[in-house]
Structure formats: C-alpha cells, structure tokens
Design a protein around this motif. Structure first.
Motif, PDB file in Angstrom:
ATOM      1  N   LEU A  62       5.604   9.616  -6.634  1.00 20.17           N
ATOM      2  CA  LEU A  62       4.233   9.533  -7.387  1.00 20.17           C
ATOM      3  C   LEU A  62       3.373  10.601  -6.890  1.00 20.17           C
ATOM      4  O   LEU A  62       2.750  10.890  -7.942  1.00 20.17           O
ATOM      5  N   ARG A  63       3.626  11.326  -5.979  1.00 19.93           N
ATOM      6  CA  ARG A  63       3.128  12.658  -5.983  1.00 19.93           C
ATOM      7  C   ARG A  63       3.268  13.527  -7.054  1.00 19.93           C
ATOM      8  O   ARG A  63       2.706  14.224  -7.632  1.00 19.93           O
ATOM      9  N   ARG A  64       4.553  13.690  -7.415  1.00 17.99           N
ATOM     10  CA  ARG A  64       5.081  14.499  -8.469  1.00 17.99           C
ATOM     11  C   ARG A  64       4.597  14.015  -9.670  1.00 17.99           C
ATOM     12  O   ARG A  64       4.239  15.026 -10.737  1.00 17.99           O
ATOM     13  N   ALA A  65       4.518  12.880  -9.998  1.00 13.47           N
ATOM     14  CA  ALA A  65       3.922  12.421 -11.158  1.00 13.47           C
ATOM     15  C   ALA A  65       2.520  12.486 -11.320  1.00 13.47           C
ATOM     16  O   ALA A  65       1.956  12.919 -12.673  1.00 13.47           O
ATOM     17  N   ASP A  66       1.932  12.520 -10.048  1.00 11.08           N
ATOM     18  CA  ASP A  66       0.271  12.603 -10.145  1.00 11.08           C
ATOM     19  C   ASP A  66       0.032  14.177 -10.398  1.00 11.08           C
ATOM     20  O   ASP A  66      -0.732  14.230 -11.285  1.00 11.08           O
ATOM     21  N   ILE A  67       1.014  15.160 -10.200  1.00 13.43           N
ATOM     22  CA  ILE A  67       0.970  16.354 -10.287  1.00 13.43           C
ATOM     23  C   ILE A  67       1.000  16.620 -11.689  1.00 13.43           C
ATOM     24  O   ILE A  67       0.308  17.471 -12.295  1.00 13.43           O
ATOM     25  N   ILE A  68       2.133  16.107 -12.522  1.00 13.15           N
ATOM     26  CA  ILE A  68       2.414  16.348 -13.567  1.00 13.15           C
ATOM     27  C   ILE A  68       1.309  15.743 -14.681  1.00 13.15           C
ATOM     28  O   ILE A  68       0.658  16.576 -15.334  1.00 13.15           O
ATOM     29  N   THR A  69       0.799  14.574 -14.332  1.00 12.70           N
ATOM     30  CA  THR A  69      -0.319  14.192 -15.105  1.00 12.70           C
ATOM     31  C   THR A  69      -1.588  15.072 -15.125  1.00 12.70           C
ATOM     32  O   THR A  69      -2.370  15.174 -15.980  1.00 12.70           O
ATOM     33  N   THR A  70      -1.955  15.355 -13.748  1.00 12.53           N
ATOM     34  CA  THR A  70      -3.181  16.108 -13.618  1.00 12.53           C
ATOM     35  C   THR A  70      -3.026  17.436 -14.164  1.00 12.53           C
ATOM     36  O   THR A  70      -3.857  17.878 -14.840  1.00 12.53           O
ATOM     37  N   ALA A  71      -1.986  18.324 -13.945  1.00 10.64           N
ATOM     38  CA  ALA A  71      -1.715  19.301 -14.466  1.00 10.64           C
ATOM     39  C   ALA A  71      -1.729  19.487 -16.025  1.00 10.64           C
ATOM     40  O   ALA A  71      -2.549  20.351 -16.676  1.00 10.64           O
ATOM     41  N   ALA A  72      -1.131  18.676 -16.799  1.00 11.03           N
ATOM     42  CA  ALA A  72      -1.396  18.383 -18.170  1.00 11.03           C
ATOM     43  C   ALA A  72      -2.625  18.240 -18.636  1.00 11.03           C
ATOM     44  O   ALA A  72      -3.044  19.002 -19.600  1.00 11.03           O
ATOM     45  N   ARG A  73      -3.571  17.402 -18.161  1.00 14.39           N
ATOM     46  CA  ARG A  73      -4.971  17.307 -18.240  1.00 14.39           C
ATOM     47  C   ARG A  73      -5.602  18.706 -18.426  1.00 14.39           C
ATOM     48  O   ARG A  73      -6.460  19.101 -19.083  1.00 14.39           O
ATOM     49  N   ILE A  74      -5.352  19.508 -17.094  1.00 17.99           N
ATOM     50  CA  ILE A  74      -6.017  20.653 -16.981  1.00 17.99           C
ATOM     51  C   ILE A  74      -5.427  21.625 -18.093  1.00 17.99           C
ATOM     52  O   ILE A  74      -6.336  22.643 -18.668  1.00 17.99           O
ATOM     53  N   PHE A  75      -4.215  21.684 -18.194  1.00 15.36           N
ATOM     54  CA  PHE A  75      -3.793  22.820 -19.311  1.00 15.36           C
ATOM     55  C   PHE A  75      -4.278  22.526 -20.620  1.00 15.36           C
ATOM     56  O   PHE A  75      -4.615  23.021 -21.503  1.00 15.36           O
ATOM     57  N   ALA A  76      -4.525  20.863 -21.040  1.00 19.25           N
ATOM     58  CA  ALA A  76      -4.864  20.477 -22.137  1.00 19.25           C
ATOM     59  C   ALA A  76      -6.332  21.078 -22.362  1.00 19.25           C
ATOM     60  O   ALA A  76      -6.970  21.238 -23.512  1.00 19.25           O
ATOM     61  N   THR A  77      -7.122  21.085 -21.327  1.00 21.40           N
ATOM     62  CA  THR A  77      -8.527  21.462 -21.263  1.00 21.40           C
ATOM     63  C   THR A  77      -8.748  23.000 -21.292  1.00 21.40           C
ATOM     64  O   THR A  77      -9.597  23.278 -22.128  1.00 21.40           O
ATOM     65  N   ASP A  78      -8.185  23.551 -20.368  1.00 20.80           N
ATOM     66  CA  ASP A  78      -8.303  24.951 -20.226  1.00 20.80           C
ATOM     67  C   ASP A  78      -7.386  25.971 -20.668  1.00 20.80           C
ATOM     68  O   ASP A  78      -7.463  27.179 -20.616  1.00 20.80           O
ATOM     69  N   GLY A  79      -6.264  25.501 -21.002  1.00 20.09           N
ATOM     70  CA  GLY A  79      -4.936  26.220 -21.429  1.00 20.09           C
ATOM     71  C   GLY A  79      -4.080  26.549 -20.373  1.00 20.09           C
ATOM     72  O   GLY A  79      -4.722  26.746 -19.282  1.00 20.09           O
ATOM     73  N   TYR A  80      -2.994  26.883 -20.658  1.00 23.38           N
ATOM     74  CA  TYR A  80      -2.198  26.940 -19.730  1.00 23.38           C
ATOM     75  C   TYR A  80      -2.232  28.501 -19.060  1.00 23.38           C
ATOM     76  O   TYR A  80      -2.300  28.326 -17.541  1.00 23.38           O
ATOM     77  N   THR A 128       0.928  -1.220   0.055  1.00 24.63           N
ATOM     78  CA  THR A 128      -0.041   0.109   0.075  1.00 24.63           C
ATOM     79  C   THR A 128       1.044   1.205  -0.018  1.00 24.63           C
ATOM     80  O   THR A 128       2.059   1.282   0.288  1.00 24.63           O
ATOM     81  N   VAL A 129       0.230   2.320  -0.228  1.00 21.01           N
ATOM     82  CA  VAL A 129       0.908   3.733  -0.462  1.00 21.01           C
ATOM     83  C   VAL A 129       1.720   3.980   0.881  1.00 21.01           C
ATOM     84  O   VAL A 129       2.729   4.349   0.890  1.00 21.01           O
ATOM     85  N   PRO A 130       0.865   3.651   2.100  1.00 18.22           N
ATOM     86  CA  PRO A 130       1.695   4.087   3.401  1.00 18.22           C
ATOM     87  C   PRO A 130       2.992   3.144   3.491  1.00 18.22           C
ATOM     88  O   PRO A 130       3.879   3.619   4.335  1.00 18.22           O
ATOM     89  N   ASP A 131       3.245   2.163   2.771  1.00 13.78           N
ATOM     90  CA  ASP A 131       4.081   1.374   2.983  1.00 13.78           C
ATOM     91  C   ASP A 131       5.507   1.831   2.098  1.00 13.78           C
ATOM     92  O   ASP A 131       6.469   1.353   2.244  1.00 13.78           O
ATOM     93  N   LEU A 132       5.234   2.575   1.143  1.00 14.71           N
ATOM     94  CA  LEU A 132       6.318   3.086   0.409  1.00 14.71           C
ATOM     95  C   LEU A 132       7.063   4.017   1.113  1.00 14.71           C
ATOM     96  O   LEU A 132       6.886   4.691   2.106  1.00 14.71           O
ATOM     97  N   SER A 133       8.452   4.029   0.588  1.00 11.73           N
ATOM     98  CA  SER A 133       9.380   5.083   1.361  1.00 11.73           C
ATOM     99  C   SER A 133       8.910   6.478   1.056  1.00 11.73           C
ATOM    100  O   SER A 133       8.152   6.916   0.207  1.00 11.73           O
ATOM    101  N   ARG A 134       9.401   7.471   1.874  1.00  8.04           N
ATOM    102  CA  ARG A 134       9.057   8.872   1.669  1.00  8.04           C
ATOM    103  C   ARG A 134       9.545   9.250   0.161  1.00  8.04           C
ATOM    104  O   ARG A 134       8.781  10.028  -0.529  1.00  8.04           O
ATOM    105  N   GLU A 135      10.705   8.695  -0.193  1.00  7.00           N
ATOM    106  CA  GLU A 135      11.106   9.244  -1.583  1.00  7.00           C
ATOM    107  C   GLU A 135      10.174   8.586  -2.647  1.00  7.00           C
ATOM    108  O   GLU A 135       9.876   9.228  -3.769  1.00  7.00           O
ATOM    109  N   ALA A 136       9.848   7.501  -2.720  1.00  7.94           N
ATOM    110  CA  ALA A 136       8.829   6.842  -3.624  1.00  7.94           C
ATOM    111  C   ALA A 136       7.535   7.455  -3.479  1.00  7.94           C
ATOM    112  O   ALA A 136       6.805   7.906  -4.311  1.00  7.94           O
ATOM    113  N   ARG A 137       6.881   7.957  -2.470  1.00  4.19           N
ATOM    114  CA  ARG A 137       5.757   8.892  -2.205  1.00  4.19           C
ATOM    115  C   ARG A 137       5.941   9.864  -2.845  1.00  4.19           C
ATOM    116  O   ARG A 137       4.936  10.575  -3.448  1.00  4.19           O
ATOM    117  N   THR A 138       6.981  10.702  -2.758  1.00  2.00           N
ATOM    118  CA  THR A 138       7.097  11.914  -3.605  1.00  2.00           C
ATOM    119  C   THR A 138       7.316  11.903  -4.882  1.00  2.00           C
ATOM    120  O   THR A 138       6.686  12.650  -5.472  1.00  2.00           O
TER     121      THR A 138
END
Length: 204
Positions: free
Chosen positions: A14-32, A2-12
């Motif tokens: 994953l979070r950064r990857a989530d930010i990138i994919t989410t922001a890209a989706r929003i930029f594609a829809t609404d414009g940067y 599970t996510v809590p079992d991940l190291s702090r580095e691994a969680r970071t």
C-alpha cells in the motif's frame, strides 16, 4: 479491516502504491526534473529515510510508474486475449480492459510518455520489452481474425499500431467531468475499433 490489521507485506504494498501515485501526480504537475526526493516524501507524508527504504532513487520511482502502464497491462489485460471466444470477442474484451486500466492510470501514462527519456538504458529496455510484447499479442489476435475472415484489415502490424494509438490517445482528452461517461467511451471505442477499424460484425 483497518490499516494496522494488515500484514507488514500488505502495508508495504500500500505504501509503495501511494508513493507511485503521489509521485506521478507531482511529476505531471511540476515535471520530473523539478522534483526531488524530499518533495515526494513530504507529499506522501513520510520521512526521507522511509522513502529511500522503498525506492533508492527518484529514477527508480519513475521506473515503477512506467511499469504500471507497461507490465501491469500485460498482467491484467492480456489474459483477456487467452479467454474463450472468437478473435472479435477477445479484441472487444481487450479494448474494454485497456481503456478502463488506462483511465485508472491516466496520470502515470502521461508521465511515462513525457519522462521516458529520464530512465536508465536498462530500465528503458525493460519498459520497451513490455510494450513490444503487448503489441505482439494484440497483433497475433488480429492476424487470427484475418485468417478466419472476421477482420478485413490488410496488415495486422499497421492495424495494431493504429488500434493502440487510438486507445492510448484518450489520456489526452477524456475527463470524467465531460459530456461522455467512461462507459460511453468504452462502448463507442469497441464499435470504432473492432467494428470499424478491424471490420468485424458486432451483431449479437
């Protein structure tokens, strides 16, 4: 695990990857220009302060998005050009790898194309360097195939530009809910690019 079992580095990561994919989706829809850090944080499900912990500005997020379609392909795809095999075999492997990576990063690729001018000059230079290096490595393999007689194109540089434009163009039209599967596109593009554009024999 599970996510809590991940190291702090691994969680970071994953979070950064989530930010990138989410922001890209929003930029594609609404414009940067029409999206703020608050909207990104809300979409990711974190507080604004947490977002700033990962990225100091919206432009840094855009830069991270652009790296997923420039530096990342260099790291993932270019080793295919160093693998054993003929220039034809290595180019066929690159076509497959490029298309599969591009499909996975389709939204990021489109955002990078449309919003590149919003990067700082320093970040734009890094992105351009990654792209030029990728082009140069592809051109070198095409030139090697020309020397062995496998490729019949007259100009390695022009062939590289045409090949990469053709590959990158699938971002504009390919959807998994269409008549063609990704495997269909990959197999077809190997034939079109390596067999037709470069003129190699794909028999066997």
């Amino acid at each position: 695990m599970t996510v809590p079992d991940l190291s702090r580095e691994a969680r970071t990561r994953l979070r950064r990857a989530d930010i990138i994919t989410t922001a890209a989706r929003i930029f594609a829809t609404d414009g940067y220009a029409g999206v703020g850090m608050r909207e990104i944080a809300d979409a990711v499900g974190i507080r604004g302060a947490s977002l700033y912990h990962h990225h100091a500005s919206k432009e840094e997020i855009l830069y991270a998005i652009c790296l997923t379609v420039t530096r990342e392909p260099n790291e993932e795809n270019l080793p295919l050009l160093d693998a054993p095999g003929t220039p034809s075999q290595r180019m066929a492997a690159l076509v497959r790898g490029h298309l599969r990576h591009l499909h996975r990063r389709r939204v990021e690729h489109l955002v990078g194309l449309h919003e590149l001018a919003s990067l700082t000059p320093e970040h734009r230079a890094v992105i351009d360097d990654h792209r030029r290096y990728y082009q140069r490595r592809v051109r070198d393999v095409i030139a090697a195939g020309m020397r062995t007689g496998e490729f019949t194109v007259p100009d390695a540089r022009l062939a590289t530009f045409g090949l990469l434009d053709m590959l990158n163009g699938i971002s504009n039209w390919f959807h998994t809910d269409g008549d063609l599967s990704l495997d269909d596109v990959v197999d077809g593009y190997v034939e079109l690019i390596v067999g037709r554009l470069l003129g190699a024999s794909l028999a066997g």
